[in-house]
Design a protein around this motif. Structure first.
Motif, short mmCIF file in Angstrom:
data_model
loop_
_atom_site.label_atom_id
_atom_site.label_comp_id
_atom_site.label_asym_id
_atom_site.label_seq_id
_atom_site.Cartn_x
_atom_site.Cartn_y
_atom_site.Cartn_z
N ALA A 69 -28.83 -27.12 21.86
CA ALA A 69 -28.76 -25.71 22.21
C ALA A 69 -28.16 -25.55 23.60
O ALA A 69 -28.41 -26.37 24.49
CB ALA A 69 -30.14 -25.07 22.17
N ASP A 70 -27.39 -24.49 23.78
CA ASP A 70 -26.81 -24.19 25.09
C ASP A 70 -26.32 -22.75 25.06
O ASP A 70 -26.16 -22.15 23.99
CB ASP A 70 -25.64 -25.14 25.40
N THR A 71 -26.10 -22.20 26.24
CA THR A 71 -25.51 -20.87 26.32
C THR A 71 -24.01 -20.91 26.07
O THR A 71 -23.40 -19.86 25.85
CB THR A 71 -25.76 -20.27 27.72
N ASN A 72 -23.41 -22.11 26.12
CA ASN A 72 -21.97 -22.27 25.99
C ASN A 72 -21.66 -23.13 24.77
O ASN A 72 -21.94 -24.34 24.77
CB ASN A 72 -21.41 -22.91 27.26
N LEU A 74 -12.60 -30.91 44.19
CA LEU A 74 -12.78 -31.62 42.93
C LEU A 74 -11.70 -31.19 41.95
O LEU A 74 -11.57 -30.00 41.64
CB LEU A 74 -14.16 -31.31 42.34
N SER A 75 -10.92 -32.16 41.46
CA SER A 75 -9.87 -31.87 40.49
C SER A 75 -10.43 -32.13 39.08
O SER A 75 -10.46 -33.26 38.62
CB SER A 75 -8.64 -32.75 40.74
N LEU A 76 -10.87 -31.07 38.42
CA LEU A 76 -11.48 -31.22 37.10
C LEU A 76 -10.50 -31.78 36.07
O LEU A 76 -10.90 -32.53 35.17
CB LEU A 76 -12.00 -29.86 36.62
N LYS A 77 -9.24 -31.45 36.20
CA LYS A 77 -8.27 -31.95 35.21
C LYS A 77 -8.09 -33.45 35.28
O LYS A 77 -7.63 -34.06 34.33
CB LYS A 77 -6.92 -31.24 35.38
N ASP A 78 -8.50 -34.04 36.41
CA ASP A 78 -8.39 -35.49 36.56
C ASP A 78 -9.69 -36.22 36.26
O ASP A 78 -9.78 -37.45 36.41
CB ASP A 78 -7.94 -35.84 37.99
N GLU A 79 -10.73 -35.47 35.85
CA GLU A 79 -12.03 -36.05 35.48
C GLU A 79 -12.28 -35.70 34.02
O GLU A 79 -12.84 -34.65 33.70
CB GLU A 79 -13.15 -35.46 36.36
N PRO A 80 -11.83 -36.56 33.08
CA PRO A 80 -11.84 -36.19 31.65
C PRO A 80 -13.18 -35.67 31.14
O PRO A 80 -13.22 -34.67 30.41
CB PRO A 80 -11.43 -37.49 30.95
N ALA A 81 -14.27 -36.33 31.52
CA ALA A 81 -15.58 -35.91 31.01
C ALA A 81 -15.94 -34.52 31.50
O ALA A 81 -16.48 -33.69 30.76
CB ALA A 81 -16.65 -36.91 31.42
N LEU A 82 -15.63 -34.23 32.78
CA LEU A 82 -15.94 -32.92 33.32
C LEU A 82 -14.95 -31.86 32.84
O LEU A 82 -15.31 -30.69 32.68
CB LEU A 82 -15.93 -32.97 34.84
N LYS A 83 -13.72 -32.26 32.59
CA LYS A 83 -12.71 -31.31 32.10
C LYS A 83 -13.17 -30.71 30.78
O LYS A 83 -13.15 -29.49 30.60
CB LYS A 83 -11.37 -32.01 31.93
N GLU A 84 -13.61 -31.56 29.85
CA GLU A 84 -13.97 -31.03 28.54
C GLU A 84 -15.30 -30.27 28.56
O GLU A 84 -15.47 -29.30 27.82
CB GLU A 84 -14.02 -32.15 27.49
N LEU A 85 -16.22 -30.67 29.44
CA LEU A 85 -17.51 -29.99 29.51
C LEU A 85 -17.45 -28.68 30.29
O LEU A 85 -18.23 -27.75 29.99
CB LEU A 85 -18.57 -30.89 30.16
N TYR A 86 -16.54 -28.58 31.25
CA TYR A 86 -16.56 -27.43 32.15
C TYR A 86 -15.23 -26.67 32.20
O TYR A 86 -15.19 -25.48 31.87
CB TYR A 86 -17.00 -27.86 33.55
N LEU A 87 -14.15 -27.32 32.57
CA LEU A 87 -12.87 -26.59 32.68
C LEU A 87 -12.47 -25.99 31.34
O LEU A 87 -12.09 -24.81 31.27
CB LEU A 87 -11.78 -27.54 33.21
N ASP A 88 -12.57 -26.78 30.28
CA ASP A 88 -12.17 -26.29 28.96
C ASP A 88 -13.20 -25.34 28.36
O ASP A 88 -12.93 -24.71 27.33
CB ASP A 88 -11.96 -27.47 28.00
N ALA A 89 -14.38 -25.26 28.98
CA ALA A 89 -15.45 -24.41 28.44
C ALA A 89 -15.68 -23.15 29.25
O ALA A 89 -16.43 -22.26 28.82
CB ALA A 89 -16.75 -25.21 28.38
N GLU A 90 -15.03 -23.00 30.39
CA GLU A 90 -15.40 -21.93 31.31
C GLU A 90 -15.02 -20.54 30.80
O GLU A 90 -15.59 -19.53 31.24
CB GLU A 90 -14.82 -22.16 32.70
N HIS A 91 -14.09 -20.46 29.84
CA HIS A 91 -13.73 -19.15 29.32
C HIS A 91 -14.87 -18.49 28.56
O HIS A 91 -14.88 -17.27 28.36
CB HIS A 91 -12.49 -19.25 28.42
#
Length: 443
Positions: A39-42, A250-267
């Protein structure tokens, strides 16, 4: 032989920390535990963890909006709820789980205020279910050795403790990029981070805090960064020209795990994982000194610095027969290639980083004795995470002679040290812990 059925686990809060539990439930402990829902809000973050489950050779699990947490517990016949959300919401999910007849395992801190703490303690008493707090530092082999030495009486009755914890400008900075920078979300570092350390001392001394005095300020991050010459003008690092070459960006696009959890989810929710650590809006401190008196008479001086050039900690315990000293260097510097990255395994980002650990017992009238500790490693919180998960997910009735498993009362004692310290910061006076919340009144 009849084997006990696997316990059914559901997790709420599908951020980065959730991955530790998802992997453990699916791999090492799949014989006794089963992940049955997320479960999550996102929804995007749940999708990431379900994709990782497929990568582990497991089937994806049902996804729920966090608002439907109670329905999830009922529909999926959950035995244990795992809570890894933003800290300020921990008590909501813990209480809901207990009232649904489930046990709960929560990330530290147990919650962020006295009202939430009381809610948890009252719900646990009413329900008869269990609450475990993931104080993984109790499972570090070095800390287990400290516990054994102090309990043995080798240095005698404990008079005082000095504990200094340093977060380097990679790890420390990360608390000022994300939701932790708002004290309403995290309770500040004296609650979110130092609860680990306060719990260790409570456990080592087998004691509880009675009075706390604190002094602290925002010295380095936030608006203070302008005074020191570090601040640049951008809100978040992604695609910001001002972030180019900034060692704190912090460059999220260069941190694959964080990119998919946060950058790609922020919308979905607008959450920005890569805020400027010197941008306005920081309401937590980065330099804190705390003096604690314990019910048994011992005292502790504690200092947390979140902008150090190296990462590690020093512990000194003074007793009636001698002294114990522990120094741990997790990373002796932040390598240039690691600046602007999030903290991973110590030393993993750059081989130039070095670490060390030394545990000494200094008796009266004798040379110091260095204690060799088996099982310590620089990764996984000193090897603690694997050991903690084995204990948390073990079949009921497993023995733990060191008493490492932290209950809701342990979570409360650590939390109340931080809350009393925050109140002392606000008032400039010493604060009695029972004036924040009297645990003796809660049964």
């Amino acid at each position: 032989m009849t084997h006990a059925p696997r316990r059914r686990y559901a997790l709420v809060g599908a951020g980065a920390r959730a991955g530790l539990f998802v992997r453990a439930l699916t791999t090492d402990h799949a014989d006794v535990a089963e992940l049955v829902a997320l479960a999550d809000t996102n929804p995007a973050r749940i999708a990431v963890h379900n994709a990782r489950l497929r990568g582990l050779g497991a089937s994806p699990v049902p996804a729920y909006d966090a608002a439907d947490f109670a329905e999830m517990l009922k529909r999926e016949r959950v035995d244990v709820a795992l809570v890894t959300t933003v800290d300020r919401y921990h008590d909501d999910y813990i209480v809901a789980a207990l009232e649904a007849g489930c046990d709960a395992i929560t990330e530290k801190p147990m919650t962020v205020d006295a009202a939430g703490c009381r809610r948890i303690l009252d719900a646990r008493a009413r329900s008869g279910r269990t609450v475990r707090v993931t104080f993984n530092y109790r499972y570090n082999p070095l800390h287990e050795a400290v516990k054994r030495i102090l309990a043995s009486g080798e240095i005698g009755e404990i008079g005082s403790v000095h504990f200094e914890w340093l977060l380097d400008v990679r790890h420390g900075a990360d608390y000022f990029r994300r939701w932790h920078r708002d004290k309403a979300n995290s309770g500040g570092l004296l609650v979110h981070k130092a609860s680990h350390h306060f719990d260790l001392v409570n456990w080592w001394l087998d004691d509880a805090p009675s009075e706390v005095f604190a002094a602290g300020r925002l010295f380095f991050y936030g608006d203070a960064g302008r005074k020191h010459g570090y601040a640049r003008d951008y809100e978040r690092a992604h695609e910001a020209p001002g972030a180019a070459g900034d060692p704190f960006a912090l460059s999220l696009k260069d941190e694959p795990a964080l990119k998919e959890l946060y950058l790609d989810a922020e919308h979905h929710d607008g959450y920005l994982r890569d805020q400027n650590v010197f941008a306005p809006g920081v309401s937590i401190e980065d330099d804190m000194a705390v003096l604690v008196r314990y019910s048994g008479g011992a005292s502790m001086s504690y200092h947390l610095t979140a902008y150090a050039p190296w990462e590690g900690y020093r512990l000194m315990v003074n007793g009636s027969k001698g002294r114990l000293e522990l120094e741990v260097v997790e990373s002796d510097h932040v390598a240039p290639s690691a600046a602007g990255a999030v903290k991973g395994e110590p030393g993993a980002a750059a081989t130039a980083e070095r670490g060390s650990a030394r545990l000494l017992v200094r008796p009266y009238w004798a040379p110091p004795r260095e204690v060799t500790v088996e099982g310590y490693s620089r990764g996984g919180h000193g090897g603690a995470d694997v050991r903690m998960l084995a204990d948390l997910l073990a079949p009921e009735g497993a023995k733990d002679p060191l008493g490492r498993g932290a209950t809701e009362k342990d979570g409360a004692r650590a939390l109340l040290t931080g809350l009393a310290a925050n109140e002392s910061l606000r008032t400039g006076t010493a604060v009695r812990v029972k004036d924040v919340l009297d645990l003796e009144e809660i049964r």
